[in-house]
Design a protein around this motif. Structure first.
Motif, PDB file in Angstrom:
ATOM      1  N   ARG A   1       0.809  -1.222   0.000  1.00 39.11           N
ATOM      2  CA  ARG A   1       0.000   0.000   0.000  1.00 39.11           C
ATOM      3  C   ARG A   1       0.849   1.283   0.000  1.00 39.11           C
ATOM      4  N   CYS A   2       1.818   1.376   0.911  1.00 43.64           N
ATOM      5  CA  CYS A   2       2.562   2.633   1.026  1.00 43.64           C
ATOM      6  C   CYS A   2       3.568   2.852  -0.115  1.00 43.64           C
TER       7      CYS A   2
ATOM      8  N   ALA B   1       3.333   1.902  -2.991  1.00 47.13           N
ATOM      9  CA  ALA B   1       2.562   2.231  -4.193  1.00 47.13           C
ATOM     10  C   ALA B   1       2.267   3.724  -4.254  1.00 47.13           C
ATOM     11  N   PHE B   2       2.317   4.400  -3.106  1.00 47.39           N
ATOM     12  CA  PHE B   2       2.159   5.860  -3.060  1.00 47.39           C
ATOM     13  C   PHE B   2       3.518   6.558  -2.972  1.00 47.39           C
ATOM     14  N   ASP B   3       4.572   5.826  -3.290  1.00 45.61           N
ATOM     15  CA  ASP B   3       5.918   6.409  -3.221  1.00 45.61           C
ATOM     16  C   ASP B   3       6.339   6.762  -1.804  1.00 45.61           C
ATOM     17  N   VAL B   4       5.779   6.065  -0.842  1.00 44.33           N
ATOM     18  CA  VAL B   4       6.116   6.326   0.564  1.00 44.33           C
ATOM     19  C   VAL B   4       6.758   5.049   1.117  1.00 44.33           C
TER      20      VAL B   4
END
Lengths: 264, 428
Positions: A198-199, A201-204
């Motif tokens: 999940r993270c 995938a948000f560049d985090v």
């Protein structure tokens, strides 16, 4: 399923209530209603009783007061299956981040010299006090984690743990690697999958909220080596890995290996 | 011989977030003592994040609370940005407010339908209302799902959003997602209005009627909203957020892991009703019309008005989010994130969490948190909440204890307390 309803209890220790909230927010819960009877779930049900026998006990939160030690023992006595839900119950939660500091010091920082009438203690995972039959990981868990576990219990079977890291799901999604290509301290390589990365995938960068992969396959040492090559100190590596793994028995020993003989 | 009275106690208040109890002690001369026992364990958030790297501390703070994790994340991020001297671009601020509104919609829908409504309809749990109140449960689920979806898209998920970072966002959704969000906001509006009409019919309980001092953030840009750099009290006094400690004093009480707060020496209230009391002139659109038509119900003197005020905000923030998305789309394509240079400094952010004013004060030294003070709405409200439970108890201590317990719980639920939030607790 037979005519007899499955009795469940959802109990809270010390936490943010996010696991219960995630569970309560599942539309699928409406489909569960005909099959289950809620014996205890204070967040939703006013007629809740902690003393009632249940088939499945879901426990959220870390053990953080003397009273909560008594509560988990009581839950264990009354339950057929005990499930620890979320990073607080399974790993002690973010409130364990400074577990090696004396409680008195933390207390003083926050409350000064004041006293209250309850007995606080350093946060611990539920399994430090009672036998836990199954863990649902995450901070918070994904909805599908609940569906899989409860669904499996309801058909009389037993759910399995995930034994591969977030990295695998991240690669399958085709994300850019936050660790290797951006140099951020991503914990994906040691963290239990199931969130579909999940993270990242948000560049985090992954902060490891699902805890380290079990069965001793979490390679704290290899990742520590990579972090070290990127310039992180041992303290920085431990700090980050401890956010959700402070109670992991392997962590310090494996990170230590990488730094043996190295002067910081 | 003196009469012997047992305390009337609710060990664990149901249908609130976190663990708390109520204790009402009655004597020969009536109610002697009323206590809200906050029994959730301490979580030491300020203490465990002290000395930690800023980005890691920012990942931990939202975990103070799940019902308002976006509020915690965005307030902490703003305090950190103020500390290092960074101001995000307008379009980023607009999209952050949309993410915050996602939390507001989800939290209000959840509180009103699943936590409050069962009391009024005579149920112990929303799960038991499903057959009889299918429409209401359907609207509740639609609205909270919708709020969650906004947080999924802009924050990475509905609880503990990691996609809100220093300088902006990790990634932003495609333009088409924001267009879709606008469409869905319009579709959600009738459901929000239905909620308002439903809650406008509910009992207000005059037993707890009386003067209340309300504190809310003075919204930025002169529009009813979430962010602001001043706090404003209903006595007309306002002060910069940085001066919160000069006017609001916190203290420890022995029956609670959460501290109490006084404004100029007295209990006060924060929350949706406090926002309306202080800022109703800044409303616009359909919400303004509804407010004008129902002023008699949205009274500053009754904590139960907080329920209806939340319903009104469902309408307002649904409309407001459309305008904020338009602001962002006008600047499309948007760079999600700016580099933020981590310098030493001190920053205070005050925002309106679903339950009221949330304060984050952070000092950053060498890239690490060297001071953290977080005060949550529920901690602000506890003293006032106890007063209102006492007022209810004074009118009903001779009645059936079960009825008194329910009424006392209903007072507490009207405040929408977030008990987990309140026990992370601040430095003295």
């Amino acid at each position: 399923m037979g005519e007899k309803k499955v009795r469940i209890g959802f109990y809270a220790l010390t936490s943010c209530y996010g696991c219960q909230l995630q569970f309560a927010m599942m539309d699928e819960i409406l489909q569960l209603i005909p099959n289950v009877e809620v014996a205890c779930w204070f967040m939703i049900e006013r007629g809740s009783y902690e003393d009632e026998p249940v088939d499945i006990a879901l426990i959220e939160g870390s053990v953080s007061t003397e009273e909560e030690i008594e509560l988990v023992k009581k839950i264990r006595e009354n339950a057929r299956i005990v499930v620890a839900v979320g990073s607080c119950a399974v790993q002690g939660g973010v409130q364990s981040w400074e577990k090696d500091k004396p409680l008195e010091e933390l207390w003083k920082t926050v409350y000064g010299d004041a006293k209250v009438k309850f007995q606080p203690k350093m946060a611990e995972p539920v399994s430090n006090y009672i036998k836990v039959d199954y863990n649902i990981y995450g901070c918070p868990p994904e909805k599908k984690d609940f569906l899989y576990a409860i669904g499996t219990f309801l058909v009389g079977s037993w759910p399995e743990d995930i034994d591969y890291p977030v990295c695998l799901e991240c690669r399958l999604r085709g994300n850019t690697c936050v660790l290797l290509e951006k140099g951020e301290p991503c914990l994906g390589p040691i963290t239990r999958a199931g969130c579909d990365a999940r993270c990242p995938a948000f560049d985090v960068a992954c902060i490891g909220c699902r805890g380290a992969v079990g069965y001793d396959v979490a390679w704290f040492d290899s990742l520590a080596k990579t972090f070290r090559e990127k310039g992180l100190t041992k303290e920085e590596i431990l700090e980050r890995m401890k956010m959700f793994n402070a109670h992991n028995p392997k962590l310090e020993e494996m990170v230590e290996k990488v730094f043996q003989g190295v002067k910081e | 011989m003196k009469n012997v009275y047992l305390p009337i106690t609710v060990d664990h208040i149901a249908r609130v977030e976190g663990k708390g109890g109520i204790e009402i002690v009655v004597g020969d001369d009536g109610v002697k003592e009323v206590k809200l026992n906050i029994i959730e364990g301490p979580r030491f958030f300020e203490a465990v994040t002290l000395g930690k790297k800023l980005d890691e501390a920012l990942a931990v703070y939202p975990r103070i609370c799940s019902f308002c994790s976006a509020a915690h994340k965005l307030t902490a991020v703003e305090a950190a940005e103020k500390a290092v001297g960074f101001t995000p671009r307008e379009e980023i601020q607009a999209l952050r407010e949309v993410l915050y509104i996602g939390d507001m919609i989800e939290s209000h829908a959840l509180h009103l339908y699943l936590l409050v409504l069962p009391d009024y309809l005579g149920y112990s749990s929303p799960l038991k209302m499903v057959d009889e109140y299918r429409k209401e449960i359907g609207i509740a689920l639609d609205l909270k799902n919708f709020g969650s979806w906004i947080m999924d898209e802009l924050g990475s998920r509905a609880i503990h959003q990691e996609n809100a970072v220093l300088g902006g966002f990790g990634k932003l959704p495609d333009r088409s997602v924001l267009e879709d969000m606008k469409k869905r906001l319009k579709e959600a509006l009738p459901k929000a209005e239905y909620t308002f009409e439903l809650f406008a019919k509910l009992e207000q309980y005059e037993e707890v009627e009386g003067p209340i001092t309300h504190i809310a953030v003075k919204p930025r840009n002169g529009v009813y909203g979430i962010y602001g750099d001043y706090l404003k009290a209903s006595d007309g006094f306002e002060f910069p957020s940085e001066e919160y400690r000069d006017h609001i004093k916190e203290f420890v009480v022995e029956h609670s892991f959460a501290k109490h707060s006084h404004y100029h020496g007295k209990p006060f209230m924060v929350g949706a009703i406090s926002r309306l009391v202080n800022n109703s002139k800044l409303l616009y659109g359909r919400a303004k019309e509804l407010y004008e038509g129902h002023k008699d119900l949205l009274r500053p003197t009754n904590p139960f008005a907080n329920n209806l005020a939340q319903a009104l905000e469902l309408v307002y923030f649904t409309e407001r989010a459309i305008d904020l998305i338009d602001e962002a789309l006008a600047k499309w394509p948007i760079r999600p994130r700016d580099e933020v240079e981590i310098r030493d400094g001190f920053g205070v952010s005050t925002t309106e969490a679903p339950r009221g004013v949330l304060v984050y004060a952070l000092r950053i030294e060498n890239g690490r948190v060297s001071y953290a003070d977080i005060i949550t709405p529920t901690a602000f409200n506890l003293a006032m909440m106890e007063e209102h439970v006492r007022m209810m108890a004074e009118k009903h201590y001779n009645d059936d204890p079960e009825m008194l317990k329910l009424l006392a719980e209903m007072v507490v639920r009207a405040y929408d307390p977030c008990i987990s939030c309140s026990v992370h607790v601040a430095r003295l």
